[in-house]
Design an enzyme around this catalytic site. Structure first.
Site, PDB file in Angstrom:
ATOM      1  N   HIS A   5      -3.784   6.711   2.463  1.00  0.00           N
ATOM      2  CA  HIS A   5      -4.104   5.444   1.806  1.00  0.00           C
ATOM      3  C   HIS A   5      -5.519   5.037   2.199  1.00  0.00           C
ATOM      4  O   HIS A   5      -5.930   5.222   3.345  1.00  0.00           O
ATOM      5  CB  HIS A   5      -3.088   4.373   2.234  1.00  0.00           C
ATOM      6  CG  HIS A   5      -3.485   2.998   1.821  1.00  0.00           C
ATOM      7  ND1 HIS A   5      -3.769   2.672   0.512  1.00  0.00           N
ATOM      8  CD2 HIS A   5      -3.674   1.857   2.540  1.00  0.00           C
ATOM      9  CE1 HIS A   5      -4.100   1.404   0.449  1.00  0.00           C
ATOM     10  NE2 HIS A   5      -4.053   0.881   1.661  1.00  0.00           N
TER      11      HIS A   5
ATOM     12  N   ASN B  50     -10.096  -0.723  -1.409  1.00  0.00           N
ATOM     13  CA  ASN B  50      -8.644  -0.598  -1.282  1.00  0.00           C
ATOM     14  C   ASN B  50      -7.977  -1.153  -2.547  1.00  0.00           C
ATOM     15  O   ASN B  50      -7.974  -2.358  -2.771  1.00  0.00           O
ATOM     16  CB  ASN B  50      -8.201  -1.377  -0.031  1.00  0.00           C
ATOM     17  CG  ASN B  50      -6.707  -1.298   0.220  1.00  0.00           C
ATOM     18  OD1 ASN B  50      -5.950  -0.781  -0.596  1.00  0.00           O
ATOM     19  ND2 ASN B  50      -6.274  -1.831   1.346  1.00  0.00           N
TER      20      ASN B  50
ATOM     21  N   CYS C  62       0.819  -1.220   0.000  1.00  0.00           N
ATOM     22  CA  CYS C  62       0.000   0.000   0.000  1.00  0.00           C
ATOM     23  C   CYS C  62       0.848   1.263   0.000  1.00  0.00           C
ATOM     24  O   CYS C  62       0.360   2.339  -0.324  1.00  0.00           O
ATOM     25  CB  CYS C  62      -0.936  -0.004   1.189  1.00  0.00           C
ATOM     26  SG  CYS C  62      -2.026  -1.423   1.136  1.00  0.00           S
TER      27      CYS C  62
HETATM   28  O1  UT7 Z   1      -4.181  -1.764   2.951  1.00  0.00           O
HETATM   29  C1  UT7 Z   1      -3.656  -2.790   3.683  1.00  0.00           C
HETATM   30  C2  UT7 Z   1      -3.797  -2.529   5.108  1.00  0.00           C
HETATM   31  N1  UT7 Z   1      -5.003  -3.126   5.590  1.00  0.00           N
HETATM   32  C3  UT7 Z   1      -5.710  -2.507   6.470  1.00  0.00           C
HETATM   33  O2  UT7 Z   1      -5.410  -1.389   6.835  1.00  0.00           O
HETATM   34  C4  UT7 Z   1      -6.897  -3.238   7.070  1.00  0.00           C
HETATM   35  C5  UT7 Z   1      -6.984  -2.964   8.547  1.00  0.00           C
HETATM   36  N2  UT7 Z   1      -8.055  -3.662   9.201  1.00  0.00           N
HETATM   37  C6  UT7 Z   1      -9.368  -3.399   9.007  1.00  0.00           C
HETATM   38  O3  UT7 Z   1      -9.707  -2.581   8.187  1.00  0.00           O
HETATM   39  C7  UT7 Z   1     -10.388  -4.094   9.870  1.00  0.00           C
HETATM   40  O4  UT7 Z   1      -9.728  -4.808  10.898  1.00  0.00           O
HETATM   41  C8  UT7 Z   1     -11.298  -5.073   9.093  1.00  0.00           C
HETATM   42  C9  UT7 Z   1     -12.258  -4.266   8.220  1.00  0.00           C
HETATM   43  C10 UT7 Z   1     -10.467  -6.000   8.233  1.00  0.00           C
HETATM   44  C11 UT7 Z   1     -12.154  -5.881  10.059  1.00  0.00           C
HETATM   45  O5  UT7 Z   1     -12.871  -5.025  10.927  1.00  0.00           O
HETATM   46  P1  UT7 Z   1     -12.905  -5.307  12.496  1.00  0.00           P
HETATM   47  O6  UT7 Z   1     -13.740  -4.272  13.079  1.00  0.00           O
HETATM   48  O7  UT7 Z   1     -11.469  -5.395  12.964  1.00  0.00           O
HETATM   49  O8  UT7 Z   1     -13.649  -6.680  12.563  1.00  0.00           O
HETATM   50  P2  UT7 Z   1     -13.132  -8.086  13.110  1.00  0.00           P
HETATM   51  O9  UT7 Z   1     -12.131  -8.676  12.204  1.00  0.00           O
HETATM   52  O10 UT7 Z   1     -12.788  -7.974  14.564  1.00  0.00           O
HETATM   53  O11 UT7 Z   1     -14.456  -8.913  13.023  1.00  0.00           O
HETATM   54  C12 UT7 Z   1     -15.616  -8.592  13.819  1.00  0.00           C
HETATM   55  C13 UT7 Z   1     -16.707  -9.600  13.502  1.00  0.00           C
HETATM   56  C14 UT7 Z   1     -16.231 -11.049  13.571  1.00  0.00           C
HETATM   57  O12 UT7 Z   1     -17.295 -11.833  14.071  1.00  0.00           O
HETATM   58  P3  UT7 Z   1     -17.311 -12.270  15.624  1.00  0.00           P
HETATM   59  O13 UT7 Z   1     -16.055 -13.049  15.818  1.00  0.00           O
HETATM   60  O14 UT7 Z   1     -17.326 -10.984  16.393  1.00  0.00           O
HETATM   61  O15 UT7 Z   1     -18.563 -13.063  15.710  1.00  0.00           O
HETATM   62  C15 UT7 Z   1     -15.994 -11.407  12.125  1.00  0.00           C
HETATM   63  O16 UT7 Z   1     -16.153 -12.787  11.879  1.00  0.00           O
HETATM   64  O17 UT7 Z   1     -17.159  -9.393  12.152  1.00  0.00           O
HETATM   65  C16 UT7 Z   1     -17.086 -10.623  11.434  1.00  0.00           C
HETATM   66  N3  UT7 Z   1     -16.776 -10.322  10.049  1.00  0.00           N
HETATM   67  C17 UT7 Z   1     -17.732 -10.068   9.139  1.00  0.00           C
HETATM   68  N4  UT7 Z   1     -19.064 -10.033   9.213  1.00  0.00           N
HETATM   69  C18 UT7 Z   1     -19.755  -9.720   8.107  1.00  0.00           C
HETATM   70  C19 UT7 Z   1     -15.551 -10.216   9.452  1.00  0.00           C
HETATM   71  N5  UT7 Z   1     -15.702  -9.899   8.156  1.00  0.00           N
HETATM   72  C20 UT7 Z   1     -17.043  -9.794   7.933  1.00  0.00           C
HETATM   73  C21 UT7 Z   1     -17.824  -9.488   6.803  1.00  0.00           C
HETATM   74  N6  UT7 Z   1     -19.172  -9.464   6.926  1.00  0.00           N
HETATM   75  N7  UT7 Z   1     -17.282  -9.195   5.597  1.00  0.00           N
END
Ligand code: UT7
Length: 331
Positions: A256, A286, A115
């Site tokens: 970014h 992204n 990125c």
């Molecule tokens: O450019 C490269 C650099 N990358 C980044 O900067 C990405 C940085 N990270 C993020 O943007 C976020 O961490 C994510 C968007 C990837 C995830 O968001 P989060 O708020 O950290 O969610 P999480 O991974 O903690 O997941 C929360 C819940 C989980 O369910 P439980 O365990 O709480 O029941 C996941 O299984 O959301 C669930 N989940 C989803 N639900 C619906 C994860 N992905 C999805 C989805 N749809 N697509």
């Protein structure tokens, strides 16, 4: 040797026509428009046609740029393509773009900075121009992220899209500032949080690597999120302070585009006004190396930025890599 200043003299972008909305993704994986919008700010993303690769979208952005600047591609000295999704390991996408453009005189190489690839590449281009060895350097940030995404993995497939942006770097004229300064960093200890393990020399592609889905993006989103906010803010503030500037002096801050929550957290920490911040993640998701030059192209086209405006770019991504670059708009 006396150094000269470098500046951006043209900017352009290319996005594939095809859109995938959050509703489309609802039909493929267990996700919802509400979750994606709330957690990421993304509403839709673009996807290439079958057979369309990174060099195609990179060349499309570059062709538009040459038309805009009324530049014969044969005048280009160097082409740098920042990407993590090259058409293939070799030849480089830069070589493929060179021939697609007809940039007969240019040499070129790919730069793998994830990125931060575009910021790394722009800073690199500026060095070639500053030393006086090169006069026309084409810098492209392009990624076909959908080629390395597992559309059965909801934790990653909703986040990425395809797109390319390009700038031309040339010597600044007397009295112009152009590209002022940059900070580039890498922290390899963060490599384990965002990577694609398969297909390289460590795990050469075979039936097992494919079965284990090692040729897809793997991410520990929570950890990347944590480092991303701090990482982008630190190098942004450090660069401003080095030049006796404050966020108020900026016309445009281009972060970014990985997650709207990351952008908002960084903007809040820096005390920036929303009107100073480039955001298009809702439309394109992204696009890795593409996000910053696409934002820049849109800002230039809409006249959000004008001659003499101060612009600060900031990136954070796999590696970990991070970069900030300060410039005065001279177009
Ligand atoms: O450019 C490269 C650099 N990358 C980044 O900067 C990405 C940085 N990270 C993020 O943007 C976020 O961490 C994510 C968007 C990837 C995830 O968001 P989060 O708020 O950290 O969610 P999480 O991974 O903690 O997941 C929360 C819940 C989980 O369910 P439980 O365990 O709480 O029941 C996941 O299984 O959301 C669930 N989940 C989803 N639900 C619906 C994860 N992905 C999805 C989805 N749809 N697509």
């Amino acid at each position: 040797m006396s150094l000269r200043r470098a500046k951006i003299t043209a900017v352009s972008h290319y996005l594939p026509e095809r859109r995938i909305t959050n509703k489309d993704l609802e039909k493929i994986v267990d996700t919802s428009d509400e979750w994606i919008v709330e957690r990421t700010g993304i509403r839709e993303r673009r996807i290439v046609e079958k057979g369309q690769a990174t060099s195609d979208i990179a060349a499309a952005a570059a062709k538009r740029l040459c038309e805009k600047r009324d530049l014969d591609p044969a005048e280009l000295d160097l082409i740098i393509v920042a990407t993590v999704t090259p058409d293939m390991f070799f030849p480089s996408s830069a070589c493929l773009v060179q021939t697609k453009l007809g940039a007969k005189k240019a040499w070129g190489f790919d730069l793998s900075g994830a990125c931060s690839g575009f910021v790394y590449a722009l800073a690199t281009a500026a060095q070639f121009v500053s030393t006086g060895t090169h006069n026309k350097v084409l810098v492209i940030g392009a990624d076909v992220m959908t080629s390395i995404i597992d559309f059965r993995d909801r934790s990653t497939c909703v986040l990425f899209g395809d797109g390319a942006g390009a700038v031309l770097v040339e010597p600044a004229l007397d009295g112009e500032c152009g590209i002022i300064d940059h900070i580039l960093r890498s922290d390899g200890s963060g490599g384990r949080f965002l990577y694609m393990p398969g297909g390289g020399s460590l795990h050469p592609a075979n039936a097992e690597t494919v079965e284990k889905k090692m040729h897809y993006v793997h991410q520990d989103g929570k950890n990347v999120f944590k480092f991303a906010v701090r990482g982008m803010v630190d190098i942004s503030q450090e660069l401003l302070t080095r030049h006796g500037l404050t966020p108020k002096d900026l016309k445009l801050y281009i972060p970014h585009q990985a997650n709207l929550r990351i952008i908002r957290a960084a903007v809040e920490k820096m005390n920036l006004d929303e009107s100073q911040v480039a955001v298009n993640i809702d439309r394109y998701a992204n696009t890795t190396a593409g996000t910053i030059p696409i934002c820049l192209a849109e800002a230039a086209e809409s006249k959000q930025i004008n001659r003499n405006d101060l612009i600060l770019m900031a990136s954070f991504g796999a590696g970990f890599t991070s970069g900030s670059l300060l410039l005065r708009w001279e177009i």
